[in-house]
Design a protein around this motif. Structure first.
Motif, PDB file in Angstrom:
ATOM      1  N   GLU A 174      -4.807 -36.781 -47.629  1.00  0.00           N
ATOM      2  CA  GLU A 174      -4.631 -36.079 -49.090  1.00  0.00           C
ATOM      3  C   GLU A 174      -4.804 -34.566 -49.059  1.00  0.00           C
ATOM      4  O   GLU A 174      -4.135 -33.760 -49.746  1.00  0.00           O
ATOM      5  CB  GLU A 174      -5.658 -36.700 -50.312  1.00  0.00           C
ATOM      6  N   ARG A 175      -5.579 -34.209 -47.992  1.00  0.00           N
ATOM      7  CA  ARG A 175      -6.007 -32.918 -47.882  1.00  0.00           C
ATOM      8  C   ARG A 175      -5.095 -31.910 -47.806  1.00  0.00           C
ATOM      9  O   ARG A 175      -4.660 -30.717 -48.254  1.00  0.00           O
ATOM     10  CB  ARG A 175      -6.888 -32.763 -46.590  1.00  0.00           C
ATOM     11  N   ILE A 176      -3.825 -32.222 -47.019  1.00  0.00           N
ATOM     12  CA  ILE A 176      -2.811 -31.702 -46.592  1.00  0.00           C
ATOM     13  C   ILE A 176      -1.451 -31.816 -47.342  1.00  0.00           C
ATOM     14  O   ILE A 176      -0.747 -31.088 -47.414  1.00  0.00           O
ATOM     15  CB  ILE A 176      -2.344 -31.456 -44.995  1.00  0.00           C
ATOM     16  N   PHE A 177      -1.430 -33.210 -47.989  1.00  0.00           N
ATOM     17  CA  PHE A 177       0.034 -33.432 -48.402  1.00  0.00           C
ATOM     18  C   PHE A 177       0.753 -32.506 -49.262  1.00  0.00           C
ATOM     19  O   PHE A 177       1.644 -32.333 -49.152  1.00  0.00           O
ATOM     20  CB  PHE A 177      -0.019 -34.866 -48.942  1.00  0.00           C
ATOM     21  N   SER A 178      -0.143 -32.193 -50.234  1.00  0.00           N
ATOM     22  CA  SER A 178       0.614 -31.264 -51.318  1.00  0.00           C
ATOM     23  C   SER A 178       0.893 -29.870 -50.916  1.00  0.00           C
ATOM     24  O   SER A 178       1.528 -29.227 -51.734  1.00  0.00           O
ATOM     25  CB  SER A 178      -0.332 -31.451 -52.631  1.00  0.00           C
ATOM     26  N   VAL A 198      14.302 -32.760 -44.018  1.00  0.00           N
ATOM     27  CA  VAL A 198      13.102 -32.094 -44.609  1.00  0.00           C
ATOM     28  C   VAL A 198      12.961 -32.015 -46.244  1.00  0.00           C
ATOM     29  O   VAL A 198      14.121 -32.074 -46.943  1.00  0.00           O
ATOM     30  CB  VAL A 198      12.848 -30.699 -44.113  1.00  0.00           C
ATOM     31  N   ILE A 199      11.934 -32.109 -46.879  1.00  0.00           N
ATOM     32  CA  ILE A 199      11.514 -32.072 -48.261  1.00  0.00           C
ATOM     33  C   ILE A 199      10.503 -30.936 -48.525  1.00  0.00           C
ATOM     34  O   ILE A 199       9.564 -30.945 -47.732  1.00  0.00           O
ATOM     35  CB  ILE A 199      11.264 -33.285 -48.980  1.00  0.00           C
ATOM     36  N   SER A 200      10.572 -30.304 -49.572  1.00  0.00           N
ATOM     37  CA  SER A 200       9.619 -29.256 -49.874  1.00  0.00           C
ATOM     38  C   SER A 200       9.548 -29.369 -51.458  1.00  0.00           C
ATOM     39  O   SER A 200      10.246 -29.331 -52.068  1.00  0.00           O
ATOM     40  CB  SER A 200      10.145 -27.838 -49.434  1.00  0.00           C
ATOM     41  N   ASN A 253       0.461 -39.910 -51.376  1.00  0.00           N
ATOM     42  CA  ASN A 253       0.478 -39.025 -50.299  1.00  0.00           C
ATOM     43  C   ASN A 253       1.426 -39.434 -49.054  1.00  0.00           C
ATOM     44  O   ASN A 253       1.147 -39.673 -48.087  1.00  0.00           O
ATOM     45  CB  ASN A 253      -0.983 -38.736 -49.532  1.00  0.00           C
ATOM     46  N   THR A 254       2.495 -39.943 -49.468  1.00  0.00           N
ATOM     47  CA  THR A 254       3.603 -40.771 -48.686  1.00  0.00           C
ATOM     48  C   THR A 254       4.991 -39.750 -48.581  1.00  0.00           C
ATOM     49  O   THR A 254       5.292 -39.552 -49.856  1.00  0.00           O
ATOM     50  CB  THR A 254       3.691 -42.099 -48.866  1.00  0.00           C
ATOM     51  N   TYR A 256       9.544 -39.212 -35.999  1.00  0.00           N
ATOM     52  CA  TYR A 256       8.463 -38.720 -36.162  1.00  0.00           C
ATOM     53  C   TYR A 256       8.311 -37.951 -37.305  1.00  0.00           C
ATOM     54  O   TYR A 256       9.126 -37.159 -37.796  1.00  0.00           O
ATOM     55  CB  TYR A 256       8.289 -37.424 -35.081  1.00  0.00           C
ATOM     56  N   CYS A 257       7.178 -38.234 -38.154  1.00  0.00           N
ATOM     57  CA  CYS A 257       7.134 -37.141 -39.428  1.00  0.00           C
ATOM     58  C   CYS A 257       6.222 -36.007 -39.024  1.00  0.00           C
ATOM     59  O   CYS A 257       5.563 -36.134 -38.123  1.00  0.00           O
ATOM     60  CB  CYS A 257       6.315 -37.977 -40.529  1.00  0.00           C
ATOM     61  N   ALA A 258       6.511 -34.890 -39.622  1.00  0.00           N
ATOM     62  CA  ALA A 258       5.528 -33.617 -39.245  1.00  0.00           C
ATOM     63  C   ALA A 258       5.331 -33.066 -40.808  1.00  0.00           C
ATOM     64  O   ALA A 258       6.350 -33.048 -41.695  1.00  0.00           O
ATOM     65  CB  ALA A 258       6.691 -32.852 -38.551  1.00  0.00           C
ATOM     66  N   ALA A 259       4.508 -32.016 -40.800  1.00  0.00           N
ATOM     67  CA  ALA A 259       4.013 -31.365 -41.790  1.00  0.00           C
ATOM     68  C   ALA A 259       3.915 -29.974 -41.482  1.00  0.00           C
ATOM     69  O   ALA A 259       3.094 -29.854 -40.329  1.00  0.00           O
ATOM     70  CB  ALA A 259       2.862 -32.189 -42.410  1.00  0.00           C
ATOM     71  N   GLY A 260       4.135 -28.906 -42.339  1.00  0.00           N
ATOM     72  CA  GLY A 260       3.780 -27.557 -41.918  1.00  0.00           C
ATOM     73  C   GLY A 260       4.559 -26.803 -43.110  1.00  0.00           C
ATOM     74  O   GLY A 260       5.092 -27.378 -44.051  1.00  0.00           O
ATOM     75  N   ARG A 261       4.332 -25.691 -42.852  1.00  0.00           N
ATOM     76  CA  ARG A 261       5.005 -24.334 -44.008  1.00  0.00           C
ATOM     77  C   ARG A 261       6.051 -24.076 -43.250  1.00  0.00           C
ATOM     78  O   ARG A 261       6.073 -22.748 -43.179  1.00  0.00           O
ATOM     79  CB  ARG A 261       3.636 -23.632 -43.992  1.00  0.00           C
TER      80      ARG A 261
END
Length: 127
Positions: free
Chosen positions: A26-30, A50-52, A79-80, A97-102
């Protein structure tokens, strides 16, 4: 510690559907953009979708090879992030692979802009 846990891969026949899920801390999801990449055997990792929540206007992008067949979505309450894959083809066979970033609307396709990665889930499509 940030963790991304993927699920939903498997062996299917051409034309079938699969839905991949990626559950995040949860800390990073949003605060991040979320993407799916894939890597076939002997191939380089490639961008899929990608989704933003941060971009103004259009908030999803897809690789040309999956456009019209795959849909990326996110459930902030859970958070999914999901990847719905329809009309699967043998060439879709890969580790996903899923990935998270700015990432930005100009860099979303670059794997190096993503800070966190899941462990990968195998998708195999037989002909």
């Amino acid at each position: 510690q940030v963790q991304l846990v993927e699920s939903g891969g498997g062996l299917v026949q051409a034309g079938d559907s699969l839905r991949l899920s990626c559950a995040a801390s949860e800390r990073i999801f949003s605060s991040y953009n979320w993407a799916w990449f894939r890597q076939g055997r002997g191939k380089e990792r490639e961008f899929v979708a990608v989704i933003s929540d941060a971009w103004i206007g259009r908030n999803t992008y897809y690789a040309d090879s999956v456009k019209g067949r795959f849909t990326i979505s996110r459930d902030n309450a859970k958070n999914t992030v999901y990847l719905q894959m329809n009309s699967l083809k043998p060439e879709d066979t890969a580790v996903y692979y899923c990935a998270a970033g700015r990432s930005s609307s100009g860099t979303y396709h670059l794997s190096e802009v993503y800070n966190y990665w899941g462990q990968g889930t195998q998708v195999t499509v037989s002909s």
